[in-house]
Design an enzyme around this catalytic site. Structure first.
Site, PDB file in Angstrom:
ATOM      1  N   ASP A  15      -1.724  10.427  -1.928  1.00 26.97           N
ATOM      2  CA  ASP A  15      -2.293   9.573  -3.230  1.00 26.97           C
ATOM      3  C   ASP A  15      -2.912  10.529  -3.774  1.00 26.97           C
ATOM      4  O   ASP A  15      -2.810   9.724  -5.059  1.00 26.97           O
ATOM      5  CB  ASP A  15      -3.810   9.042  -1.984  1.00 26.97           C
ATOM      6  CG  ASP A  15      -3.586   7.928  -1.000  1.00 26.97           C
ATOM      7  OD1 ASP A  15      -3.040   8.424   0.084  1.00 26.97           O
ATOM      8  OD2 ASP A  15      -2.875   6.669  -1.365  1.00 26.97           O
ATOM      9  N   GLN A  56      -0.744   2.394   9.529  1.00 29.84           N
ATOM     10  CA  GLN A  56      -0.421   2.573   9.685  1.00 29.84           C
ATOM     11  C   GLN A  56       1.002   2.998  10.269  1.00 29.84           C
ATOM     12  O   GLN A  56       1.659   2.651   9.821  1.00 29.84           O
ATOM     13  CB  GLN A  56      -0.594   3.076   7.735  1.00 29.84           C
ATOM     14  CG  GLN A  56      -1.109   2.083   6.982  1.00 29.84           C
ATOM     15  CD  GLN A  56      -3.060   2.501   7.044  1.00 29.84           C
ATOM     16  OE1 GLN A  56      -3.076   2.569   7.919  1.00 29.84           O
ATOM     17  NE2 GLN A  56      -3.717   2.430   5.521  1.00 29.84           N
ATOM     18  N   ARG A 100       1.001  -1.484  -0.182  1.00 27.07           N
ATOM     19  CA  ARG A 100      -0.265   0.309  -0.114  1.00 27.07           C
ATOM     20  C   ARG A 100       0.499   1.381  -0.338  1.00 27.07           C
ATOM     21  O   ARG A 100       2.021   1.696   0.248  1.00 27.07           O
ATOM     22  CB  ARG A 100      -0.798   0.001   0.960  1.00 27.07           C
ATOM     23  CG  ARG A 100      -0.314  -0.445   2.586  1.00 27.07           C
ATOM     24  CD  ARG A 100       0.797   0.262   3.324  1.00 27.07           C
ATOM     25  NE  ARG A 100       0.090   1.495   3.403  1.00 27.07           N
ATOM     26  CZ  ARG A 100       1.398   2.510   3.804  1.00 27.07           C
ATOM     27  NH1 ARG A 100       2.580   1.532   3.683  1.00 27.07           N
ATOM     28  NH2 ARG A 100       1.166   4.096   3.691  1.00 27.07           N
ATOM     29  N   GLY A 101       0.290   2.482  -0.597  1.00 25.37           N
ATOM     30  CA  GLY A 101       1.423   4.033  -0.528  1.00 25.37           C
ATOM     31  C   GLY A 101       0.872   3.928  -1.995  1.00 25.37           C
ATOM     32  O   GLY A 101       1.259   3.237  -2.749  1.00 25.37           O
ATOM     33  N   ALA A 102       0.138   4.992  -2.062  1.00 27.96           N
ATOM     34  CA  ALA A 102       0.466   5.671  -3.169  1.00 27.96           C
ATOM     35  C   ALA A 102       1.259   5.067  -5.001  1.00 27.96           C
ATOM     36  O   ALA A 102       0.879   4.638  -5.549  1.00 27.96           O
ATOM     37  CB  ALA A 102      -0.171   6.958  -3.466  1.00 27.96           C
ATOM     38  N   ARG A 107      -7.028  -0.626  -6.790  1.00 31.50           N
ATOM     39  CA  ARG A 107      -7.357   0.621  -5.539  1.00 31.50           C
ATOM     40  C   ARG A 107      -7.239   2.043  -6.979  1.00 31.50           C
ATOM     41  O   ARG A 107      -6.531   2.797  -7.569  1.00 31.50           O
ATOM     42  CB  ARG A 107      -5.653   1.080  -4.541  1.00 31.50           C
ATOM     43  CG  ARG A 107      -6.367  -0.043  -3.994  1.00 31.50           C
ATOM     44  CD  ARG A 107      -5.498   0.148  -2.704  1.00 31.50           C
ATOM     45  NE  ARG A 107      -5.764   0.834  -1.594  1.00 31.50           N
ATOM     46  CZ  ARG A 107      -5.460   1.073  -0.464  1.00 31.50           C
ATOM     47  NH1 ARG A 107      -4.156   0.854  -0.572  1.00 31.50           N
ATOM     48  NH2 ARG A 107      -5.787   2.501   0.056  1.00 31.50           N
ATOM     49  N   ASN A 148      -4.941  12.076   1.276  1.00 34.89           N
ATOM     50  CA  ASN A 148      -4.489  11.482   1.216  1.00 34.89           C
ATOM     51  C   ASN A 148      -5.230  10.651   2.636  1.00 34.89           C
ATOM     52  O   ASN A 148      -6.411  10.702   3.184  1.00 34.89           O
ATOM     53  CB  ASN A 148      -3.587  12.561   2.467  1.00 34.89           C
ATOM     54  CG  ASN A 148      -2.234  11.507   2.728  1.00 34.89           C
ATOM     55  OD1 ASN A 148      -1.395  10.710   2.333  1.00 34.89           O
ATOM     56  ND2 ASN A 148      -1.926  11.839   4.296  1.00 34.89           N
ATOM     57  N   LYS A 149      -5.259   9.546   3.086  1.00 35.49           N
ATOM     58  CA  LYS A 149      -5.125   8.449   4.434  1.00 35.49           C
ATOM     59  C   LYS A 149      -6.460   9.678   5.084  1.00 35.49           C
ATOM     60  O   LYS A 149      -6.411  10.777   5.735  1.00 35.49           O
ATOM     61  CB  LYS A 149      -3.972   8.475   5.260  1.00 35.49           C
ATOM     62  CG  LYS A 149      -5.332   7.498   6.295  1.00 35.49           C
ATOM     63  CD  LYS A 149      -5.906   5.838   5.695  1.00 35.49           C
ATOM     64  CE  LYS A 149      -5.216   5.461   4.650  1.00 35.49           C
ATOM     65  NZ  LYS A 149      -5.880   4.733   4.001  1.00 35.49           N
TER      66      LYS A 149
HETATM   67  O1  MRU Z   1      -4.141   3.024   1.938  1.00 33.18           O
HETATM   68  P1  MRU Z   1      -2.855   3.359   2.364  1.00 33.18           P
HETATM   69  O2  MRU Z   1      -2.023   2.655   3.095  1.00 33.18           O
HETATM   70  O3  MRU Z   1      -2.301   2.934   0.921  1.00 33.18           O
HETATM   71  O4  MRU Z   1      -2.306   4.845   2.380  1.00 33.18           O
HETATM   72  C1  MRU Z   1      -1.719   5.859   2.277  1.00 33.18           C
HETATM   73  C2  MRU Z   1      -1.206   7.120   2.472  1.00 33.18           C
HETATM   74  O5  MRU Z   1      -2.771   7.649   2.593  1.00 33.18           O
HETATM   75  C3  MRU Z   1      -0.241   8.063   2.437  1.00 33.18           C
HETATM   76  O6  MRU Z   1       0.454   8.845   3.736  1.00 33.18           O
HETATM   77  C4  MRU Z   1       0.056   7.874   1.194  1.00 33.18           C
HETATM   78  O7  MRU Z   1      -0.348   6.743  -0.207  1.00 33.18           O
HETATM   79  C5  MRU Z   1       1.526   8.530   0.321  1.00 33.18           C
HETATM   80  S1  MRU Z   1       2.588   6.927   0.082  1.00 33.18           S
HETATM   81  C6  MRU Z   1       4.438   8.173  -0.212  1.00 33.18           C
END
Ligand code: MRU
Length: 350
Positions: free
Chosen positions: A241, A200, A50-52, A93, A251-252
């Site tokens: 994201d 996370q 996970r993480g964009a 996603r 973002n999250k």
């Molecule tokens: O649902 P996730 O864990 O994929 O969400 C991740 C985030 O919101 C991060 O802050 C974002 O992707 C930036 S990662 C460099």
């Protein structure tokens, strides 16, 4: 980067894609070995990765895996099947921009090489994927170098979710800024919000920062306001994201709350992200698709229910922070300042 001590989240293991399973960290370091694009897509959907930016890289690697095992007697058949695979991968996603961006970048290999035969296309696709990975890591190191300038001496930095090595090709965006700031000033310390419901921050950011020897304290998401009021936070740095053309940033879920609190307490709020996260086709954040995840992630903890049966729960995975709450957007080409519309346009032209 030479004394790297952390796990890269995704890498080639021979002809397979190796993915560090982020669902079991920090207590277990387990690697999934994916030999088909379907397995990679499943790993994206179930948050093993996970993480964009990391999701974008995983999508690109899935395409390379798929291309090399594709049964196609001629280029036309290969292209037709590859387009179908691109469609399947890019919808794994919805919120992060990097997945669609990476799929587009890999697909353009086919468009740019009309005369190539199937083995040549497979080779060129693999090369493009490796470039995407290498460029993401280089972008993060550059983000760290630019971003460290906005971290005051001895700062107490608050970060949200995980925008670290695990969420990218390596090194991290927001965590990359923290790494670079800490290398220049070892008195920097971090508050990591736990980030309900997937944790996370508690599981991954705390794990990465502890591994790097950076002092980190985990806090509950709902203690941010109180800590800010006490003067315990000097600066906020988060990842992103998807960033719209006017700087509005997805973002999250919970990031927006942190941004509003930061504004209330006059604390600078920075977003750190590579340009692959910027979506210049969206004028503002209203058009950013917000992923709705399984309510069970909210109603259950370690597989056990924590809410009364039959009470519904909402689980939007992201929110959008309006650009007016953002002090600056730290990218690999520098720190974008207001007015973001102009700054984003210029950055995308470089
Ligand atoms: O649902 P996730 O864990 O994929 O969400 C991740 C985030 O919101 C991060 O802050 C974002 O992707 C930036 S990662 C460099």
């Amino acid at each position: 980067m030479s004394e790297q001590r952390w796990l890269p989240p995704i890498y080639w293991d021979g002809d397979a894609v190796a993915i560090v399973d982020q669902r079991v960290l920090p207590h277990k370091e387990k690697t999934l070995r994916c030999t088909s694009p379907r397995q990679v897509v499943t790993a994206i959907k179930n948050m093993a990765i996970r993480g964009a930016p990391a999701v974008g890289i995983a999508g690109a690697m899935a395409l390379s895996l798929g291309a090399s095992s594709m049964k196609a007697a001629d280029t036309q058949t290969f292209k037709r099947k590859f387009v179908r695979l691109c469609r399947q991968v890019r919808t794994a996603r919805p919120t992060g921009n990097n997945l669609g961006w990476a799929v587009e970048k890999v697909y353009s290999v086919v468009v740019e090489n009309p005369g190539a035969d199937v083995p040549e296309l497979i080779e060129l696709i693999r090369r493009r994927v490796d470039e995407i990975l290498a460029e993401d890591v280089a972008a993060n190191v550059a983000i760290g170098n630019h971003g460290k300038e906005v971290i005051p001496c001895g700062a107490r930095v608050l970060t949200y979710c995980n925008a670290g090595a695990l969420a990218t090709g390596d090194y991290g965006t927001a965590v990359g800024v923290i790494r670079a700031a800490f290398a220049a000033d070892p008195s920097v310390q971090v508050y990591a919000c736990e980030t309900r419901p997937f944790l996370q921050g508690a599981r991954l950011t705390a794990y990465e920062l502890a591994q790097a020897g950076i002092p980190v304290t985990v806090i509950t998401d709902n203690s941010v306001g109180s800590l800010m009021k006490q003067g315990a936070i000097d600066v906020v740095v988060v990842g992103a994201d998807r960033i719209a053309a006017n700087g509005d940033t997805a973002n999250k879920i919970g990031t927006y709350t942190v941004a509003v609190l930061a504004r209330t307490h006059d604390i600078p709020f920075y977003v750190a992200a590579p340009r692959s996260t910027i979506d210049p086709t969206l004028p503002d954040g209203d058009g950013i698709p917000i992923e709705q995840r399984d309510p069970k992630e909210v109603t259950h903890f370690h597989g056990r229910p924590v809410t009364p049966a039959d009470v519904p729960a909402l689980n939007p995975a992201f929110d959008v922070t309006p650009h007016r709450y953002i002090t600056g957007i730290i990218t690999e080409v520098g720190i974008l300042k207001k007015p973001f519309g102009k700054a984003v346009r210029k950055a995308m032209e470089l």
